[in-house]
Design an enzyme around this catalytic site. Structure first.
Site, mmCIF file in Angstrom:
data_model
loop_
_atom_site.group_PDB
_atom_site.id
_atom_site.type_symbol
_atom_site.label_atom_id
_atom_site.label_comp_id
_atom_site.label_asym_id
_atom_site.label_seq_id
_atom_site.Cartn_x
_atom_site.Cartn_y
_atom_site.Cartn_z
ATOM 1 N N HIS A 75 0.838 -1.196 0.000
ATOM 2 C CA HIS A 75 0.000 0.000 0.000
ATOM 3 C C HIS A 75 0.875 1.249 0.000
ATOM 4 O O HIS A 75 1.320 1.690 1.045
ATOM 5 C CB HIS A 75 -0.903 -0.008 1.232
ATOM 6 C CG HIS A 75 -1.706 -1.272 1.351
ATOM 7 N ND1 HIS A 75 -2.992 -1.373 0.871
ATOM 8 C CD2 HIS A 75 -1.396 -2.482 1.849
ATOM 9 C CE1 HIS A 75 -3.444 -2.600 1.087
ATOM 10 N NE2 HIS A 75 -2.493 -3.296 1.683
ATOM 11 N N GLY A 94 -3.832 -4.621 11.568
ATOM 12 C CA GLY A 94 -4.145 -5.133 10.235
ATOM 13 C C GLY A 94 -5.649 -5.287 10.114
ATOM 14 O O GLY A 94 -6.257 -4.699 9.220
ATOM 15 N N LEU A 134 -8.768 -3.893 10.640
ATOM 16 C CA LEU A 134 -9.052 -2.486 10.947
ATOM 17 C C LEU A 134 -9.895 -2.367 12.216
ATOM 18 O O LEU A 134 -10.768 -3.179 12.473
ATOM 19 C CB LEU A 134 -9.739 -1.831 9.754
ATOM 20 C CG LEU A 134 -8.834 -1.774 8.504
ATOM 21 C CD1 LEU A 134 -9.638 -1.444 7.261
ATOM 22 C CD2 LEU A 134 -7.707 -0.785 8.698
ATOM 23 N N ASP A 165 -10.111 5.679 7.545
ATOM 24 C CA ASP A 165 -11.560 5.532 7.388
ATOM 25 C C ASP A 165 -12.023 4.146 7.818
ATOM 26 O O ASP A 165 -13.075 3.991 8.436
ATOM 27 C CB ASP A 165 -11.949 5.741 5.920
ATOM 28 C CG ASP A 165 -11.613 7.141 5.436
ATOM 29 O OD1 ASP A 165 -12.093 8.103 6.054
ATOM 30 O OD2 ASP A 165 -10.861 7.260 4.452
ATOM 31 N N GLY A 166 -11.246 3.131 7.455
ATOM 32 C CA GLY A 166 -11.625 1.758 7.808
ATOM 33 C C GLY A 166 -11.740 1.594 9.309
ATOM 34 O O GLY A 166 -12.699 0.992 9.814
ATOM 35 N N HIS A 181 -4.351 3.117 -3.081
ATOM 36 C CA HIS A 181 -4.428 2.380 -1.817
ATOM 37 C C HIS A 181 -3.649 1.070 -1.872
ATOM 38 O O HIS A 181 -2.771 0.845 -1.056
ATOM 39 C CB HIS A 181 -5.891 2.095 -1.446
ATOM 40 C CG HIS A 181 -6.035 1.090 -0.350
ATOM 41 N ND1 HIS A 181 -6.125 1.432 0.971
ATOM 42 C CD2 HIS A 181 -6.063 -0.267 -0.391
ATOM 43 C CE1 HIS A 181 -6.206 0.333 1.695
ATOM 44 N NE2 HIS A 181 -6.175 -0.709 0.898
ATOM 45 N N GLU A 212 -18.143 -6.074 24.228
ATOM 46 C CA GLU A 212 -17.249 -7.238 24.338
ATOM 47 C C GLU A 212 -16.010 -7.101 23.461
ATOM 48 O O GLU A 212 -14.909 -7.473 23.871
ATOM 49 C CB GLU A 212 -17.994 -8.528 23.962
ATOM 50 C CG GLU A 212 -19.124 -8.926 24.905
ATOM 51 C CD GLU A 212 -20.420 -8.172 24.638
ATOM 52 O OE1 GLU A 212 -20.508 -7.422 23.638
ATOM 53 O OE2 GLU A 212 -21.370 -8.328 25.431
ATOM 54 N N PHE A 229 -20.745 -14.996 24.012
ATOM 55 C CA PHE A 229 -20.488 -13.654 23.468
ATOM 56 C C PHE A 229 -19.033 -13.438 23.072
ATOM 57 O O PHE A 229 -18.659 -12.338 22.659
ATOM 58 C CB PHE A 229 -20.997 -12.581 24.434
ATOM 59 C CG PHE A 229 -22.480 -12.684 24.689
ATOM 60 C CD1 PHE A 229 -23.353 -12.939 23.643
ATOM 61 C CD2 PHE A 229 -23.004 -12.553 25.964
ATOM 62 C CE1 PHE A 229 -24.722 -13.068 23.870
ATOM 63 C CE2 PHE A 229 -24.369 -12.681 26.200
ATOM 64 C CZ PHE A 229 -25.227 -12.940 25.155
ATOM 65 N N ASP A 270 -32.460 -19.730 28.806
ATOM 66 C CA ASP A 270 -32.141 -18.663 27.849
ATOM 67 C C ASP A 270 -32.157 -19.163 26.407
ATOM 68 O O ASP A 270 -32.273 -18.367 25.474
ATOM 69 C CB ASP A 270 -30.782 -18.035 28.172
ATOM 70 C CG ASP A 270 -30.897 -16.947 29.231
ATOM 71 O OD1 ASP A 270 -31.984 -16.332 29.325
ATOM 72 O OD2 ASP A 270 -29.922 -16.723 29.961
HETATM 73 C C1 LIG Z 1 -11.517 -5.767 9.564
HETATM 74 C C2 LIG Z 1 -10.935 -5.526 8.212
HETATM 75 N N1 LIG Z 1 -11.747 -5.520 7.140
HETATM 76 C C3 LIG Z 1 -11.232 -5.345 5.915
HETATM 77 C C4 LIG Z 1 -9.899 -5.165 5.729
HETATM 78 C C5 LIG Z 1 -9.336 -5.033 4.338
HETATM 79 N N2 LIG Z 1 -8.887 -3.645 4.107
HETATM 80 C C6 LIG Z 1 -7.618 -3.291 4.253
HETATM 81 S S1 LIG Z 1 -7.375 -1.654 3.993
HETATM 82 C C7 LIG Z 1 -9.011 -1.434 3.645
HETATM 83 C C8 LIG Z 1 -9.511 -0.069 3.290
HETATM 84 C C9 LIG Z 1 -9.190 0.863 4.354
HETATM 85 O O1 LIG Z 1 -9.535 2.144 4.027
HETATM 86 P P1 LIG Z 1 -8.906 3.312 4.846
HETATM 87 O O2 LIG Z 1 -8.859 2.956 6.275
HETATM 88 O O3 LIG Z 1 -9.579 4.542 4.462
HETATM 89 O O4 LIG Z 1 -7.399 3.307 4.366
HETATM 90 P P2 LIG Z 1 -6.735 4.167 3.229
HETATM 91 O O5 LIG Z 1 -6.987 3.454 1.947
HETATM 92 O O6 LIG Z 1 -7.317 5.503 3.250
HETATM 93 O O7 LIG Z 1 -5.312 4.116 3.619
HETATM 94 C C10 LIG Z 1 -9.709 -2.613 3.759
HETATM 95 C C11 LIG Z 1 -11.153 -2.745 3.504
HETATM 96 C C12 LIG Z 1 -9.094 -5.159 6.878
HETATM 97 N N3 LIG Z 1 -7.775 -5.015 6.814
HETATM 98 N N4 LIG Z 1 -9.636 -5.311 8.102
HETATM 99 MG MG LIG Z 2 -9.175 6.309 3.675
#
Ligand SMILES: Cc1ncc(C[n+]2csc(CCOP(=O)(O)OP(=O)(O)O)c2C)c(N)n1
Ligand SMILES: [Mg+2]
Length: 710
Positions: free
Chosen positions: A43, A144, A146, A185-186, A291, A443, A468, A500
């Site tokens: 990236h 990693g 997100l 953003d993620g 990206h 959690e 959970f 439950d």
């Molecule tokens: C939980 C999770 N879901 C999906 C991914 C796959 N993934 C890696 S980067 C990304 C996009 C992230 O976007 P952003 O945080 O905006 O990063 P930017 O491209 O702006 O650096 C995704 C969906 C991941 N790493 N973790």
């Molecule tokens: Mg972004």
């Protein structure tokens, strides 16, 4: 601001500080570009955009000594958008951060060499795809998935506040570090970040600063596709101080915002940083293509031209850059650590006991007498619930180990994890010394925060109902990847909360956690196994443990009649045996089903059938034993084997073999009182004896036919 900045170094005209700043930033950028291009994977865009931020944080602000990346009072840096790992590899390299080994010894070699960067994402390189704690010195946390990094950081901030409260004394600021987090953003879209941010705001963690890379781009394109909320309003709602820096290249503004963070008391800080992904790339800037793909050789040359960089140079670290880092973070970090070391020496003279605690904690060791006063439970057919026994044990341990702390996701009263001894207290904005954490019904953030506490060398537990864990699993998995000795206390481990119903009855959880490498799963059979489970867990230094405990009372086994509970330390042990140790059938079980097997064993004995009961609280520990021990517990020649467990049958084949049977769960259970469920699903002594007899009969038949055949 111009970015054309590769001035030829001339002895006649030394570079200005501003030029050196820019040269350093562009070195981070181009190292990242070259590494991704070389790997043909990775990236590039985010490192290109965030190089000025990371540069400012490291070279101007953070108190971090590259010579000693585990100095206890260092500022912590969390790269939550872990895909931008080249930011970290570049900066660890350029600052000359040194490696540390698993014994906490400082080694001479660099944490990340230029050669590692050349081998970005390749086997054995110290520049792997994502930041990996334990693998690369200077990485504070594995990121990693997100959202995990930001959530971990809340635990790290709780830890700092707790440590400062316990150990600082007038004139002795032993802990006063900050936690800086870079996220994207993620991270902001993932639910766990919301849980964590809400908790951090509530707890008023003013040592915590998240810097959000507001670039409006994720993988599929513009954030307008799926993410248009007012994020500033959201964080203000959480009680954070929200700042904005409108230009990610403006390092003075960035520094100013960080300065406001330092002066902000009583709430965490959220800095929205407007940036351009792929900054400087004529065809890729502000696009999703920046990206996740290498720029391509032609575009790399074009970007370098924009940066004023030699177009064909690769992995270039211009003269003056390393020196510039050495003069910035190098000197600041060294001085800060020196001062701290002197302060700590004086502190040690004045408060030797507290200093010893800090030493022990840093090495993940336990204080003397850590297990004194652990209870022994007398035999009792009515018994006591696993969770009750756990509560008693935790309360003893927490008094012996001052830095053992934790809490539940709003189920403390059910999990029995509340620390009730005098002075235990609640961790709150007004009481940073509290040992009970209240995570609320969060959690996932809880599990991540417990990892953050653990990364900060506290001994931490998190609790909820076993079912959970599905809401916490990503963080539990990361505790295993990071080799952290976190403790997950999970009660209501089977059908014990019968009424439950299926939504609350764990079925596949045991099997799935047993499948996780490095995670020690324990399901103790009675109160004394609970004690032994904690004795085992507390001595783990590099593995997380997951404790599955019953809601309902379990008979406390008569250990004068059956084998001692200390057998738990070997994962599985012969609890009750056939005369002469020569069983015809083996009943293997864990947790609440062990006493059921004991009942069946007694019934079988009365009928002249020779059975053995194996209590198997932990597959993981058992797998680590020698083959000879494992064969002594499960003799290969005894093929009549029955496993009994209120959980998915998945996986039991490995212990029961081809001719064995399992009484387990093949559905999600049902809503009814426990007794009725036990009857419906066959968890009754009669059913166990019946199947055991079938197994014995068929084994006898097999023996006879093979004798005749032979
Ligand atoms: C939980 C999770 N879901 C999906 C991914 C796959 N993934 C890696 S980067 C990304 C996009 C992230 O976007 P952003 O945080 O905006 O990063 P930017 O491209 O702006 O650096 C995704 C969906 C991941 N790493 N973790
Ligand atoms: Mg972004």
């Amino acid at each position: 601001m111009s970015i054309a900045t590769y001035p030829s170094v001339s002895p006649d005209r030394p570079m200005s500080d501003a030029e050196l700043d820019q040269l350093s930033i562009n070195t981070i950028r181009t190292l990242s570009i070259d590494a991704v291009q070389q790997a043909k994977s990775g990236h590039p865009g985010t490192p290109m955009a965030l190089a000025p931020l990371v540069y400012t944080l490291w070279n101007r602000v953070m108190r971090f000594d590259p010579q000693d990346p585990i100095w206890p009072n260092r500022d912590r840096f969390v790269l939550s958008n872990g895909h931008a790992s080249m930011l970290l590899w570049s900066v660890l390299h350029l600052t000359g951060t040194r490696a540390v080994n698993a014994e906490y010894e400082r080694l001479g070699q660099p944490a990340v060499s230029l050669d590692d960067i050349r081998h970005f994402r390749q086997l054995d390189s110290k520049a792997p795809g994502h930041p990996e704690y334990h693998l690369v010195s200077g990485v504070e946390v594995t990121t990693g998935p997100l959202g995990q990094g930001v959530a971990d950081s809340v635990g790290m901030a709780i830890a700092e506040a707790w440590l400062a409260n316990r150990y600082n004394r007038p004139d002795f600021e032993i802990f006063d570090y900050n936690i800086y987090v870079v996220c994207g953003d993620g991270d902001m879209m993932e639910g766990v970040a919301s849980e964590a941010a809400s908790l951090a705001g509530h707890l008023a963690l003013d040592n915590l600063c998240w810097i959000y890379d507001n670039n409006h781009i994720t993988i599929e394109g513009s954030t307008h596709l799926a993410f248009t909320e007012d994020i500033a309003a959201r964080f203000m709602g959480y009680g954070w101080n929200v700042l904005r820096v409108g230009d990610a290249n403006d390092i003075d503004r960035i520094e100013h915002a960080l300065d406001i963070f330092h002066r902000t008391k009583g709430r965490p800080t959220f800095i929205i940083l407007d940036s351009h992904i792929g900054y400087g790339s004529p065809h890729r800037q502000d696009t999703a293509a920046a990206h996740g793909e290498p720029l391509g050789e032609d575009e790399v040359r074009l970007v370098k031209r924009v940066y004023g960089w030699p177009e064909n140079a690769k992995f270039l670290v211009p003269d003056g850059v390393r020196e510039h880092f050495a003069a910035g973070i190098g000197v600041r970090g060294r001085d800060a650590r020196r001062q701290w070391t002197e302060r700590f020496a004086a502190y040690r003279r004045k408060y030797p006991d507290l200093a010893t605690e800090i030493d022990l904690m840093q090495r993940r060791e336990l204080p003397q007498g850590w297990d004194k006063g652990l209870p022994t439970f007398p035999a009792d057919p009515k018994g006591i619930a696993g969770r009750e026994a756990s509560g008693k044990v935790l309360n003893v341990l927490a008094q012996n180990i001052p830095w053992l702390l934790g809490g539940s996701a709003d189920l403390g009263t059910s999990n029995k994890t509340t620390l009730t001894f005098e002075g235990a207290g609640d961790f709150e904005p007004g009481n940073r010394g509290g040992r009970n954490l209240h995570f609320g019904i969060r959690e996932h953030a809880m599990a991540a925060a417990v990892n953050g506490l653990s990364l900060s060398k506290l001994r931490a537990f998190g609790a909820t109902f076993f079912i959970f864990t599905d809401y916490a699993r990503p963080a539990i998995r990361l505790s295993a990847i990071m080799e952290l000795p976190t403790i997950f206390v999970l009660t209501h481990d089977a059908m014990g909360d019968g009424e439950d119903g299926p939504t609350h009855q764990p079925v596949e959880q045991l099997a799935s956690f047993r499948a996780e490498p490095g995670l020690v799963v324990l399901r103790p059979a009675d109160a004394n196994e609970v004690v032994e489970a904690y004795r085992y867990i507390m001595q783990l230094q590099h593995k997380p443990a997951l404790l599955a405990l019953s809601r309902q009372p379990l008979p406390t086994l008569d250990r004068s009649r059956y084998a001692p509970a200390s057998g738990l330390a070997r994962g599985a042990y012969v609890l009750a045996d056939a005369p002469g140790g020569k069983p015809e059938v083996i009943l293997i079980s864990s947790g609440s089903e062990v006493s059921l097997c004991i009942d069946a064993h007694e019934k079988l004995r009365a009928e002249g059938i020779r059975s053995r009961v194996v209590s198997m609280p932990s597959w993981d520990i058992f797998e680590d034993q020698t083959q000879a021990y494992r064969d002594s517990v499960l003799p290969p020649e005894v093929t009549a084997r029955l496993a009994v467990e209120q959980a998915s049958t998945f996986g039991w084949e490995r212990y029961i073999g081809c001719s064995g049977r399992v009484i387990g769960m093949k559905t999600f259970g049902a809503s009814a009182p426990l007794k009725e469920l036990q009857r419906k699903f066959g968890f009754e002594p009669e059913r166990v004896t019946e199947i055991a007899k079938e197994l014995v009969a068929s084994a006898r038949r097999d023996r006879q036919s093979s004798e005749h055949g032979g």
